[in-house]
Design a protein around this motif. Structure first.
Motif, PDB file in Angstrom:
ATOM      1  N   LEU A  29     -16.045  -4.979 -20.190  1.00  0.00           N
ATOM      2  CA  LEU A  29     -17.185  -3.767 -19.230  1.00  0.00           C
ATOM      3  C   LEU A  29     -18.197  -3.931 -19.279  1.00  0.00           C
ATOM      4  CD1 LEU A  29     -14.386  -0.569 -18.578  1.00  0.00           C
ATOM      5  CD2 LEU A  29     -14.513  -3.117 -17.064  1.00  0.00           C
ATOM      6  N   SER A  30     -18.458  -3.703 -20.560  1.00  0.00           N
ATOM      7  CA  SER A  30     -20.218  -3.422 -21.311  1.00  0.00           C
ATOM      8  C   SER A  30     -20.949  -5.017 -20.159  1.00  0.00           C
ATOM      9  CB  SER A  30     -20.020  -3.863 -22.950  1.00  0.00           C
ATOM     10  OG  SER A  30     -20.073  -5.620 -22.501  1.00  0.00           O
ATOM     11  N   TYR A  31     -19.690  -5.582 -19.913  1.00  0.00           N
ATOM     12  CA  TYR A  31     -20.569  -6.480 -18.956  1.00  0.00           C
ATOM     13  C   TYR A  31     -20.699  -7.522 -17.628  1.00  0.00           C
ATOM     14  CZ  TYR A  31     -17.418  -9.684 -20.970  1.00  0.00           C
ATOM     15  OH  TYR A  31     -15.979 -10.597 -21.835  1.00  0.00           O
ATOM     16  N   LEU A  32     -18.930  -6.383 -17.162  1.00  0.00           N
ATOM     17  CA  LEU A  32     -18.782  -7.158 -16.249  1.00  0.00           C
ATOM     18  C   LEU A  32     -19.132  -6.713 -14.750  1.00  0.00           C
ATOM     19  CD1 LEU A  32     -15.461  -8.357 -14.563  1.00  0.00           C
ATOM     20  CD2 LEU A  32     -14.505  -6.611 -15.519  1.00  0.00           C
ATOM     21  N   PHE A  33     -19.768  -5.749 -14.706  1.00  0.00           N
ATOM     22  CA  PHE A  33     -19.891  -4.940 -13.393  1.00  0.00           C
ATOM     23  C   PHE A  33     -20.931  -6.236 -13.040  1.00  0.00           C
ATOM     24  CE2 PHE A  33     -18.041  -1.195 -15.698  1.00  0.00           C
ATOM     25  CZ  PHE A  33     -17.236  -1.541 -14.808  1.00  0.00           C
ATOM     26  N   ARG A  34     -22.049  -7.237 -13.473  1.00  0.00           N
ATOM     27  CA  ARG A  34     -22.448  -8.184 -13.358  1.00  0.00           C
ATOM     28  C   ARG A  34     -22.291  -8.943 -12.208  1.00  0.00           C
ATOM     29  NH1 ARG A  34     -24.474  -5.338 -18.487  1.00  0.00           N
ATOM     30  NH2 ARG A  34     -26.286  -5.718 -18.982  1.00  0.00           N
ATOM     31  N   PHE A  35     -20.921  -8.432 -12.335  1.00  0.00           N
ATOM     32  CA  PHE A  35     -20.496  -9.591 -11.610  1.00  0.00           C
ATOM     33  C   PHE A  35     -19.506  -8.579 -10.033  1.00  0.00           C
ATOM     34  CE2 PHE A  35     -20.500 -11.090 -15.456  1.00  0.00           C
ATOM     35  CZ  PHE A  35     -21.161 -12.445 -15.843  1.00  0.00           C
ATOM     36  N   VAL A  36     -18.889  -7.876 -10.647  1.00  0.00           N
ATOM     37  CA  VAL A  36     -17.800  -7.272 -10.117  1.00  0.00           C
ATOM     38  C   VAL A  36     -18.548  -6.002  -9.139  1.00  0.00           C
ATOM     39  CG1 VAL A  36     -15.985  -8.485 -10.090  1.00  0.00           C
ATOM     40  CG2 VAL A  36     -16.042  -6.386 -11.284  1.00  0.00           C
ATOM     41  N   TYR A  81     -18.688  -1.648  -9.313  1.00  0.00           N
ATOM     42  CA  TYR A  81     -18.241  -0.937  -9.833  1.00  0.00           C
ATOM     43  C   TYR A  81     -16.436  -0.183  -9.838  1.00  0.00           C
ATOM     44  CZ  TYR A  81     -16.841   3.777 -12.265  1.00  0.00           C
ATOM     45  OH  TYR A  81     -16.365   4.641 -13.101  1.00  0.00           O
ATOM     46  N   LYS A  82     -16.189  -0.132  -8.585  1.00  0.00           N
ATOM     47  CA  LYS A  82     -15.071   0.219  -8.017  1.00  0.00           C
ATOM     48  C   LYS A  82     -13.945  -1.065  -7.835  1.00  0.00           C
ATOM     49  CE  LYS A  82     -16.609   4.001  -5.055  1.00  0.00           C
ATOM     50  NZ  LYS A  82     -17.772   3.485  -4.526  1.00  0.00           N
ATOM     51  N   ARG A  83     -14.539  -1.930  -8.585  1.00  0.00           N
ATOM     52  CA  ARG A  83     -13.403  -3.120  -8.557  1.00  0.00           C
ATOM     53  C   ARG A  83     -13.223  -2.893  -9.686  1.00  0.00           C
ATOM     54  NH1 ARG A  83      -9.768  -4.930  -4.516  1.00  0.00           N
ATOM     55  NH2 ARG A  83     -10.946  -5.147  -2.856  1.00  0.00           N
ATOM     56  N   PHE A  87     -13.267  -0.732 -12.309  1.00  0.00           N
ATOM     57  CA  PHE A  87     -12.702  -0.294 -12.689  1.00  0.00           C
ATOM     58  C   PHE A  87     -11.322  -0.361 -12.205  1.00  0.00           C
ATOM     59  CE2 PHE A  87     -11.123   4.115 -12.388  1.00  0.00           C
ATOM     60  CZ  PHE A  87     -11.278   5.110 -13.458  1.00  0.00           C
ATOM     61  N   GLU A  88     -11.222  -0.754 -11.381  1.00  0.00           N
ATOM     62  CA  GLU A  88      -9.598  -0.884 -10.516  1.00  0.00           C
ATOM     63  C   GLU A  88      -9.331  -1.663 -11.376  1.00  0.00           C
ATOM     64  OE1 GLU A  88      -6.286  -2.206  -8.484  1.00  0.00           O
ATOM     65  OE2 GLU A  88      -8.404  -2.934  -8.150  1.00  0.00           O
ATOM     66  N   LEU A  89      -9.579  -2.700 -11.322  1.00  0.00           N
ATOM     67  CA  LEU A  89      -8.927  -3.739 -12.027  1.00  0.00           C
ATOM     68  C   LEU A  89      -8.320  -3.378 -13.702  1.00  0.00           C
ATOM     69  CD1 LEU A  89     -10.994  -7.253 -11.166  1.00  0.00           C
ATOM     70  CD2 LEU A  89      -8.561  -6.086 -10.393  1.00  0.00           C
ATOM     71  N   SER A  90      -9.492  -2.719 -14.044  1.00  0.00           N
ATOM     72  CA  SER A  90      -9.634  -2.377 -15.508  1.00  0.00           C
ATOM     73  C   SER A  90      -7.815  -0.835 -16.010  1.00  0.00           C
ATOM     74  CB  SER A  90     -10.616  -1.559 -16.241  1.00  0.00           C
ATOM     75  OG  SER A  90     -11.586  -2.417 -16.241  1.00  0.00           O
ATOM     76  N   LEU A  91      -8.246  -0.351 -14.869  1.00  0.00           N
ATOM     77  CA  LEU A  91      -7.460   1.130 -14.772  1.00  0.00           C
ATOM     78  C   LEU A  91      -5.851   0.258 -14.626  1.00  0.00           C
ATOM     79  CD1 LEU A  91      -6.491   4.014 -14.594  1.00  0.00           C
ATOM     80  CD2 LEU A  91      -7.461   3.848 -12.310  1.00  0.00           C
ATOM     81  N   SER A  92      -5.532  -0.803 -14.152  1.00  0.00           N
ATOM     82  CA  SER A  92      -4.468  -1.402 -13.043  1.00  0.00           C
ATOM     83  C   SER A  92      -3.387  -1.679 -14.102  1.00  0.00           C
ATOM     84  CB  SER A  92      -4.353  -1.556 -11.941  1.00  0.00           C
ATOM     85  OG  SER A  92      -4.728  -2.762 -11.666  1.00  0.00           O
ATOM     86  N   SER A  93      -4.462  -3.101 -14.812  1.00  0.00           N
ATOM     87  CA  SER A  93      -4.211  -3.564 -15.069  1.00  0.00           C
ATOM     88  C   SER A  93      -3.624  -4.917 -14.668  1.00  0.00           C
ATOM     89  CB  SER A  93      -3.257  -3.669 -17.368  1.00  0.00           C
ATOM     90  OG  SER A  93      -3.527  -2.623 -17.403  1.00  0.00           O
ATOM     91  N   ARG A  94      -3.380  -4.900 -13.373  1.00  0.00           N
ATOM     92  CA  ARG A  94      -3.075  -5.699 -12.510  1.00  0.00           C
ATOM     93  C   ARG A  94      -3.458  -7.304 -12.044  1.00  0.00           C
ATOM     94  NH1 ARG A  94      -5.099  -7.131  -6.962  1.00  0.00           N
ATOM     95  NH2 ARG A  94      -7.181  -5.272  -6.808  1.00  0.00           N
ATOM     96  N   ASP A 152      -8.575 -14.303  -4.956  1.00  0.00           N
ATOM     97  CA  ASP A 152      -8.907 -12.977  -5.571  1.00  0.00           C
ATOM     98  C   ASP A 152     -10.393 -13.041  -6.698  1.00  0.00           C
ATOM     99  OD1 ASP A 152      -7.558 -12.048  -3.811  1.00  0.00           O
ATOM    100  OD2 ASP A 152      -6.423 -11.621  -5.074  1.00  0.00           O
ATOM    101  N   ALA A 153      -9.873 -13.477  -7.587  1.00  0.00           N
ATOM    102  CA  ALA A 153     -10.986 -13.544  -8.628  1.00  0.00           C
ATOM    103  C   ALA A 153     -12.582 -14.937  -7.827  1.00  0.00           C
ATOM    104  CB  ALA A 153     -10.384 -14.590  -9.724  1.00  0.00           C
TER     105      ALA A 153
END
Length: 241
Positions: free
Chosen positions: A141-148, A150-152, A154-161, A167-168
């Motif tokens: 998460l320290s760099y993920l939001f440069r690419f996606v 915040y809501k997306r 956060f959801e990917l992290s929360l759900s582990s799906r 999609d990627a």
């Protein structure tokens, strides 16, 4: 051996991740070895592009950390192996091109997010499964939001799906999608194209592009390690009574 190194005649280097079991897990020692390999390659003259792929059917099923660590300092040292890999690959003078087949989970997902170019097979699967084990993926998460968004993220992290390669690609993690079994061949084609360009121009393109995109924030990554090390150490202490 955590990685196999193959040198092509035109300056293209292929790194194959050699992990544990069918998922191709990488442990701490494997990550440290990968970081040292990347640092060595950074000083190798004649390298024009770097392709990273996984052994067998999967790119990487994630990182396997050391077990039973009850001191935050020991947990932090273990987690810092991830930061050392990230720093070593960020310092490379040439683009990193990933060829992803099968699973890209946890650290494999993070590596995909940070790479300059990612070719994924249609059947590749990406996920951040850490929360399913009760651990937030703070380093990613320290760099993920440069690419996606915040809501997306956060959801990917929360759900582990798990998400598909398509999609990627839509989320900005993957550059292109190819038929199963074709990821490495396409990554090598891209690497050959890169290798044919002016070397200094490629180096400047990568360096300035990554800086302009703000892809590197060591302080935020170190903060993520400090938070996670306290959490995991406290949990281990409780488990040991």
């Amino acid at each position: 051996m955590a990685v196999r190194v193959e040198e092509k005649s035109n300056g293209v280097i292929v790194l194959t991740l050699v992990g544990q079991g069918e998922p191709n897990h990488l442990d701490t020692e494997a990550l440290l070895g990968l970081a040292e390999t990347a640092k060595t390659l950074a000083n190798q003259s004649g390298m024009r592009a770097l392709v990273v792929t996984g052994q067998g059917a999967n790119f990487c099923g994630g990182r396997v950390g050391k077990k039973g660590l009850t001191r935050a300092s020991d947990v932090a040292e273990d987690l810092n192996a991830i930061l050392k890999v990230n720093a070593a690959f960020a310092a490379l003078p040439v683009p990193t091109i990933l060829a992803v087949e099968g699973l890209a989970l946890g650290w494999g997902f993070g590596m995909s997010a940070q790479a300059d170019y990612v070719v994924a097979a249609e059947n590749a699967r990406f996920a951040l499964p850490e929360m399913s084990h009760g651990m937030p993926p703070l380093i990613v998460l320290s760099y993920l939001f440069r690419f996606v968004s915040y809501k997306r993220g956060f959801e990917l992290s929360l759900s582990s799906r798990e998400i598909s390669a398509a999609d990627a690609e839509g989320y900005g993690i993957v550059t292109s999608v190819v038929p199963p079994g074709a990821a490495l061949a396409e990554a090598l084609r891209v690497a050959d194209f890169v290798a044919a360009q002016d070397p200094m121009s490629i180096t400047l393109l990568r360096k300035f592009g990554r800086e302009a995109a703000g892809l590197s924030d060591p302080q935020r990554s170190e903060y993520a390690v400090s938070l996670m090390s306290v959490l995991l150490a406290e949990r281990a202490q409780k488990a040991h009574g």
